[in-house]
Scaffold this motif. Structure first.
Motif, PDB file in Angstrom:
ATOM      1  N   HIS A   1       0.809  -1.219   0.000  1.00 12.59           N
ATOM      2  CA  HIS A   1       0.000   0.000   0.000  1.00 12.59           C
ATOM      3  C   HIS A   1       0.844   1.271   0.000  1.00 12.59           C
ATOM      4  N   MET A   2       1.832   1.365   0.895  1.00 10.62           N
ATOM      5  CA  MET A   2       2.638   2.578   0.990  1.00 10.62           C
ATOM      6  C   MET A   2       3.423   2.807  -0.294  1.00 10.62           C
ATOM      7  N   GLN A   3       3.977   1.704  -0.847  1.00  9.66           N
ATOM      8  CA  GLN A   3       4.740   1.831  -2.087  1.00  9.66           C
ATOM      9  C   GLN A   3       3.837   2.263  -3.244  1.00  9.66           C
ATOM     10  N   PHE A   4       2.643   1.682  -3.306  1.00 15.21           N
ATOM     11  CA  PHE A   4       1.736   2.016  -4.395  1.00 15.21           C
ATOM     12  C   PHE A   4       1.313   3.482  -4.335  1.00 15.21           C
ATOM     13  N   LYS A   5       1.115   4.000  -3.130  1.00 14.61           N
ATOM     14  CA  LYS A   5       0.772   5.422  -2.997  1.00 14.61           C
ATOM     15  C   LYS A   5       1.889   6.293  -3.541  1.00 14.61           C
ATOM     16  N   ASP A   6       3.131   5.959  -3.190  1.00 14.94           N
ATOM     17  CA  ASP A   6       4.262   6.751  -3.674  1.00 14.94           C
ATOM     18  C   ASP A   6       4.386   6.691  -5.184  1.00 14.94           C
ATOM     19  N   VAL A   7       4.122   5.518  -5.764  1.00 13.93           N
ATOM     20  CA  VAL A   7       4.231   5.356  -7.216  1.00 13.93           C
ATOM     21  C   VAL A   7       3.106   6.083  -7.925  1.00 13.93           C
ATOM     22  N   CYS A   8       1.921   5.981  -7.374  1.00 14.82           N
ATOM     23  CA  CYS A   8       0.727   6.464  -8.067  1.00 14.82           C
ATOM     24  C   CYS A   8       0.772   7.979  -8.286  1.00 14.82           C
TER      25      CYS A   8
ATOM     26  N   ASP B   1      -7.602   6.414   1.790  1.00 14.74           N
ATOM     27  CA  ASP B   1      -6.196   6.804   1.934  1.00 14.74           C
ATOM     28  C   ASP B   1      -5.588   7.099   0.570  1.00 14.74           C
ATOM     29  N   LEU B   2      -5.879   6.242  -0.409  1.00 16.71           N
ATOM     30  CA  LEU B   2      -5.366   6.464  -1.768  1.00 16.71           C
ATOM     31  C   LEU B   2      -5.940   7.749  -2.360  1.00 16.71           C
ATOM     32  N   LEU B   3      -7.248   7.932  -2.215  1.00 14.88           N
ATOM     33  CA  LEU B   3      -7.887   9.112  -2.791  1.00 14.88           C
ATOM     34  C   LEU B   3      -7.349  10.397  -2.183  1.00 14.88           C
ATOM     35  N   ASN B   4      -7.051  10.386  -0.885  1.00 20.06           N
ATOM     36  CA  ASN B   4      -6.510  11.580  -0.237  1.00 20.06           C
ATOM     37  C   ASN B   4      -5.137  11.936  -0.799  1.00 20.06           C
ATOM     38  N   VAL B   5      -4.336  10.899  -1.113  1.00 19.80           N
ATOM     39  CA  VAL B   5      -3.010  11.149  -1.689  1.00 19.80           C
ATOM     40  C   VAL B   5      -3.144  11.742  -3.091  1.00 19.80           C
TER      41      VAL B   5
ATOM     42  N   ALA C   1     -13.182  15.541   2.771  1.00 15.91           N
ATOM     43  CA  ALA C   1     -11.868  16.177   2.714  1.00 15.91           C
ATOM     44  C   ALA C   1     -11.748  17.131   1.537  1.00 15.91           C
ATOM     45  N   VAL C   2     -12.383  16.819   0.400  1.00 18.15           N
ATOM     46  CA  VAL C   2     -12.230  17.663  -0.783  1.00 18.15           C
ATOM     47  C   VAL C   2     -13.410  18.595  -0.988  1.00 18.15           C
ATOM     48  N   GLN C   3     -14.358  18.588  -0.058  1.00 21.22           N
ATOM     49  CA  GLN C   3     -15.545  19.438  -0.255  1.00 21.22           C
ATOM     50  C   GLN C   3     -15.189  20.921  -0.247  1.00 21.22           C
ATOM     51  N   SER C   4     -14.018  21.257   0.348  1.00 18.87           N
ATOM     52  CA  SER C   4     -13.598  22.659   0.366  1.00 18.87           C
ATOM     53  C   SER C   4     -13.402  23.214  -1.033  1.00 18.87           C
TER      54      SER C   4
END
Length: 1178
Positions: free
Chosen positions: A885-892, A918-922, A951-954
């Motif tokens: 998961h952590m690696q995929f976030k960094d790659v994505c 978590d992915l969407l926030n990144v 989180a993105v409603q702003s």
């Protein structure tokens, strides 16, 4: 009675005459015995003032000198001792300038570099005077109405009126290049212009102010319109602050009817950022920068001088005010001071102001030649004198000297600047202002502060600051330290000596003596950590004495001090004590010091043989050669029977195998053949020597039983080592073959021996050969194929692993080993990739990992090769092995193909829904939120990404807002729904309101009413609130609508419903909208007067308070008038006192005597053309 009255009168007259006679005698006696007053003293000026006042003779002379008329005897100082030095730089008439052209309209001086004079006879010309060489003026035939030289460069600006029009033609020329830079035709007449910066001209017309840049092809840009107070004024100056954020325009006009001869000054201050103007009364103004303590950003100040009359009273003031105060930062407090004009100068007025940033002083120059000097920080008066007997009409800053230039009607160009040697003593002794004297000394690095008796006044902090900031460290002496040491320490107070050292440390670095004295205090108090901090911050000057002191408590710290102090013998001794012998050589080389190396080596040998070897080897590598002979070093080892140490030393230094080392090669072999034959055999087997005495060594080999070795030295004479190696292979003597191959040192020979050893399964020898082959890129693949074709996988891997440590190891070795791991040792593959990722041929290894299906390793290689798209695709396609998961976030977040974002969303939705937020926030900053919502809506999983949408409603995206609102409605979370509707308005508001107005929950229906209210549908909102009996909401909606009709209709509704309490509440909530007569009428007609009575009381109270305020304002206005009258009376009294306390004045320069001329001309024509009498700067 009449006779007695006459006698009494005679006695009174006699007494008066006797008193006058006594005063005359006193004054004459004073002049007689005063060395500075002779027959030339103008007693006719001093005597009237002396007779009609209680002043002493010196005070009377001082008062007259303040008016610029005479120099006071005995109480005045010589010109050399004055705080302001005056000199005549040149006279314009001496350069051929006719007196009629020495006027404000003909002479300009924009800086200390140039003076420009416009002549109209005998021909039209412009004279440019370079102040660096004034005797060589440049005269050019030019016809113009005005000419300005650029403040910095030889650029000339010209202005001429177009005949038959009111328009002006402006031109800018480069005199050196003889080219025209720019030109422009102004649609209206320019009444005043000036260089406000070296790149910018300020243009003033009758109505507006423009800026014209000399860069590019831009036209003049309008900055602001002139304010009404400058109408019909003669413009005399225009300035801007350094940041060009503040602008000030100065004009003069005829005086008040009761005193027309006192010219009135008007000022317009304009803020560029705020686009606002402020009109003030002032004759002269200037901008300055000042750094307020505690604020790292300098403050912008405006200083302006004014002289006004009110009810016959003249008020002269200097003001210093900060512009654009910085929020949250310490600001500059407003200052003001009086400008005291002597009696004969009551109609004089300021015409110029210059700021000395160098000294922090304000110069105010008047038309009749008075100079006022004030401190910028405090607005305290420093000095006043008359500097010119003729009217001054032009000044310019002298930034290089911190003074100014002034030009008078006689054509004198006067230069005024601070007398560095006298101003501090003058302020201290004559003005008795010790604080200002100290500040001046510190601010401008001036001498004279050393004589200030701060110790006598127990001002130790000020004394410390003064010494710390003294010019060139003049006061930072052992004597000063001794003074602070001699001061007795008061109980509970910081010792003055520590105050002194603390002040010095905040200012910078201590000198050697100060560092030593402070360190003594610290060492005695056992606070070594303070020394470490100061040394790390470079606050102490290191010396040998300081090192000796610190060595008593810390050897390491002392060594650092010795190194900084370049106490070389002490440093070498310290390294020797610490047995850090290698550092001795490094340090000695750095500082150019030559120690006794032989003595050091002998010293090391006694305690550390291995250290001696290392030290000897370091000496051998010194530039310029070893300082001690190799043979001498060897003998030192052998004398102590240190055979191994001697051998280690010689083997290292003899590596170059030079002919001149033949003796030492023989020597090392001899001593080992006698004592350690196996060592000698290894040396010979290595073949590193070729210049030793072969017969001698052969004999020793035979005695040592090394017969084969002795037989070989025969073969040593055969030059074809390659052929020998092949022969030995055929004889199965693989060790000998390897030795011969080493001497042949050819790739072909190495391969023949290597392959033979592999076939014979002599893998150790094969590896020796292989290591010499694989360093060649072209031969590497052949070796790998030979090993693999024979199934020797493990041996090949071992060979490659050994090859990693070779100096000549190349990328091919690391890559082939990776390929071997991928095929035969997959458990080692990842570690190998991580360790040597920078030395791999990644594309080749990627192909190998892909073939062998090592997905995790393949992903890592893609990441290292910056192929993030392939890495992400591999992870998603082979997630059981490759996903983290952590690696995929960094790659994505690094992929280039945007579609992979949404593929990742689908991937997580299917396989890892618990981590999708978590992915969407990144990826939030990169995603199209509308598309994400659509994906989740189609999947029926909107609730799953609710945290992400929150989180993105702003960003106020419609799809996100509507999706969240749907969830809130579904969850009946009316609080969150209300918050969402309130903060994010990008959604179908009316549609949501229509959906909610029929909801079963009351709070949901209230939100519908709230949405209608936000959308301005007041009636729908009120109707919905009425339906739910939410009367408070009805009232608030009416109040916010601002609709009087709605509010009064609501009152009627409450009456119809019998809601008396609601009727009363509505009167207050809609207080500003409801008419009082309507409220009272409705209440009276419906028997609700009691409920309307509180509203009636409030209404009556409001109007009563307004009347009370008007009465109060009238009373306060009358009190202010009385107070102002009293203040003006007190001010007159203070001015009289101030005249007596003024500092001693500088005598007028030679040729500047005589009474002040009448108020007339300054080089400008009278302003009669505008319907006003002549006045001011004519």
């Amino acid at each position: 009675m009449k006779k007695r009255s006459c006698l009494a009168g005679e006695r009174v007259n006699t007494q008066i005459m006797e008193g006058v006679t006594r005063k005359k005698v006193t004054l004459l006696a004073y002049c007689k015995y005063s060395s500075s007053t002779k027959a030339s003293t103008p007693l006719n000026w001093v005597l009237p003032l002396f007779l009609r006042s209680d002043l002493s003779p010196p005070a009377a002379f001082l008062a007259c000198s303040a008016a610029g008329r005479i120099s006071p005897p005995s109480v005045t100082m010589a010109a050399a001792n004055a705080p302001i030095a005056m000199r005549e730089a040149l006279t314009l008439t001496s350069l051929g300038i006719a007196p009629q052209f020495v006027t404000f309209t003909h002479v300009t001086m924009e800086s200390e570099k140039y003076i420009c004079v416009r002549e109209t006879s005998p021909q039209n010309s412009v004279v440019i005077i370079d102040m660096a060489m004034p005797a060589q003026p440049l005269r050019r035939p030019i016809t113009a109405d005005s000419a300005l030289m650029n403040p910095n460069t030889r650029i000339l600006a010209l202005k001429a009126q177009i005949p038959g029009t009111t328009q002006d033609h402006l031109q800018i020329f480069n005199i050196e290049a003889k080219t025209k830079i720019k030109s422009h035709q102004m649609p209206e007449q320019v009444v005043f212009w000036k260089w406000i910066t070296p790149k910018l001209l300020g243009l003033v017309t009758q109505t507006s102010v423009y800026h014209w840049s000399i860069e590019g092809d831009s036209e003049p840009a309008k900055m602001f319109d002139r304010t009404a107070n400058l109408a019909n004024n003669q413009i005399i100056n225009y300035r801007c602050d350094p940041a060009e954020k503040w602008l000030v325009l100065i004009g003069i006009a005829p005086g008040a009817p009761e005193r027309p001869q006192l010219v009135k000054g008007n000022m317009q201050l304009f803020s560029v950022d705020q686009q606002r103007s402020q009109a003030l009364e002032a004759h002269a103004a200037s901008f300055a920068s000042f750094k307020v303590p505690g604020n790292e950003n300098p403050s912008t100040l405006i200083c302006f001088a004014s002289k006004t009359t009110n009810a016959g009273q003249i008020t002269s003031k200097l003001h210093v005010i900060e512009l654009g105060a910085q929020p949250g930062k310490p600001g500059f407090s407003k200052k003001q001071s009086d400008l005291f004009f002597p009696p004969d100068f009551q109609d004089d007025f300021p015409v110029a102001m210059q700021i000395s940033q160098k000294y922090g002083l304000i110069y105010v120059i008047t038309k009749l030649g008075l100079l006022f000097v004030y401190d910028l920080e405090t607005a305290a008066a420093v000095y006043r004198n008359r500097i010119s007997p003729d009217p001054i009409f032009l000044t310019a800053e002298s930034s290089t000297t911190g003074g100014f230039y002034a030009i008078n009607r006689r054509g004198q160009v006067l230069h005024a600047t601070v007398n560095d040697a006298t101003i501090v003593p003058f302020v201290s002794s004559q003005l008795n202002n010790l604080e200002l004297a100290v500040n001046l000394a510190k601010r401008a690095n001036l001498p004279g502060a050393e004589n200030l008796e701060l110790f006598a006044q127990t001002k130790y902090k000020e004394a410390a600051e003064l010494a710390a900031e003294s010019p060139q460290g003049l006061l930072r002496t052992p004597e000063t330290v001794a003074k602070f040491q001699s001061v007795p320490v008061q109980s509970g107070q910081t010792p003055p000596l520590l105050q002194y050292f603390g002040t010095l440390l905040t200012r910078g670095k201590l000198n050697a003596y100060e560092s030593l004295e402070l360190s003594k205090l610290v060492v005695n108090q056992n606070k070594k950590n303070l020394l470490e901090n100061w040394l790390a911050e470079d606050k102490l000057e290191c010396s040998e004495e300081l090192g000796d002191l610190v060595k008593t408590v810390d050897n390491d710290l002392a060594l650092k001090i010795f190194i900084k102090a370049r106490a070389t013998p002490k440093v070498v001794a310290a390294f020797a004590e610490r047995r850090e012998f290698d550092k001795i050589l490094i340090y000695s080389k750095q500082v150019g010091y030559t120690p006794d190396y032989l003595f050091l080596l002998q010293t090391i040998l006694r305690t550390d043989p291995q250290g001696a070897v290392n030290f000897a080897l370091m000496m051998s590598q010194m530039e310029g050669g070893c300082p001690v002979d190799y043979n001498t070093i060897t003998d030192l080892f052998l004398q102590r029977n240190m055979i191994r140490e001697a051998t280690a030393f010689l083997l290292d230094v003899l590596k170059p195998n030079l002919p001149e080392h033949a003796f030492l090669q023989t020597k090392v072999l001899e001593i080992n053949l006698v004592t350690y034959p196996n060592v000698a055999d290894a040396i010979l087997a290595n073949g590193m020597f070729s210049h030793y005495d072969r017969p001698r060594v052969a004999q020793l080999c035979e005695k040592a039983g090394l017969y084969l070795r002795a037989l070989q030295i025969i073969y040593a004479f055969i030059s074809n080592w390659a052929k020998l190696a092949v022969t030995l292979v055929k004889l199965k003597q693989f060790q000998g073959a390897v030795d011969a191959a080493r001497k042949a040192n050819s790739a072909k020979t190495w391969k023949e021996v290597c392959f033979a050893c592999v076939d014979a399964e002599e893998f150790r020898l094969a590896q020796i050969c292989g290591l010499n082959i694989i360093v060649q890129v072209d031969d590497l693949e052949e070796v790998c194929e030979y090993y693999q074709n024979r199934g020797c996988f493990n041996e090949l891997i071992s060979l490659m692993e050994s090859g990693l440590g070779l100096e000549r190891a190349h990328m091919g070795i690391f890559t082939e080993l990776g390929v071997l791991y991928a095929r035969y040792r997959p458990e080692k593959l990842m570690e190998h990739i991580k360790l040597f990722s920078t030395r791999l041929n990644i594309p080749k290894l990627i192909r190998a990992c892909d073939e062998q299906q090592h997905w995790k390793e393949l992903t890592y290689l893609y990441i290292q090769y910056d192929e993030f798209d392939n890495a992400a695709t591999t992870i998603m396609n082979h997630s059981p092995d490759a996903w983290d998961h952590m690696q995929f976030k960094d790659v994505c977040v690094k992929v280039a193909n945007v579609e992979l974002y949404y593929k990742a969303v689908h991937f997580y939705l299917q396989e890892h829904p618990d981590l999708i937020n978590d992915l969407l926030n990144v990826l939030a900053l990169r995603l199209d939120h509308t598309r994400v919502v659509d994906i989740m809506r189609k999947a029926g999983q909107l609730h799953l990404v609710k945290p992400y949408m929150v989180a993105v409603q702003s960003n106020n995206v419609s799809a996100v807002n509507e999706a969240l609102n749907e969830l809130y409605v579904e969850e009946e979370d009316y609080e969150r729904l209300r918050e969402s509707v309130d903060m994010h308005d990008n959604f179908d508001q009316i549609g949501l309101a229509q959906k909610l107005e029929k909801h079963e929950l009351l709070e949901m229906r209230r939100i519908a009413a709230y949405i209608y209210k936000k959308a301005g549908r007041w009636k729908q909102s009120i109707a919905l609130s009425k339906k739910d009996n939410m009367y408070k909401d009805c009232m608030e909606t009416c109040s916010q609508s601002g609709d009087r009709e709605l509010s009064e209709d609501l009152l009627v509704y409450f009456i119809e419903q019998g809601k008396k309490e609601c009727f009363a509440s509505c009167l207050f909530i809609c207080y500003d909208l409801i008419r009082a007569d309507v409220a009272l009428e409705l209440a009276w007609m419906n028997n609700m007067v009691d409920f309307a009575f509180p509203y009636l009381l409030q209404f009556i109270r409001e109007y009563t308070s307004k009347v009370d305020e008007l009465v109060k304002d009238r009373i306060e206005s009358q009190n202010e008038v009385r107070a102002k009258e009293k203040e003006e009376k007190d001010l007159v009294a203070q001015q009289n006192m101030y005249a007596q306390l003024l500092p001693l004045a500088l005598p007028a320069p030679p040729g500047m005597g005589g009474p002040p001329p009448p108020m007339g001309g300054m080089g400008m024509p009278p302003m009669g053309g505008m319907g006003m009498p002549p006045m001011g700067l004519s």
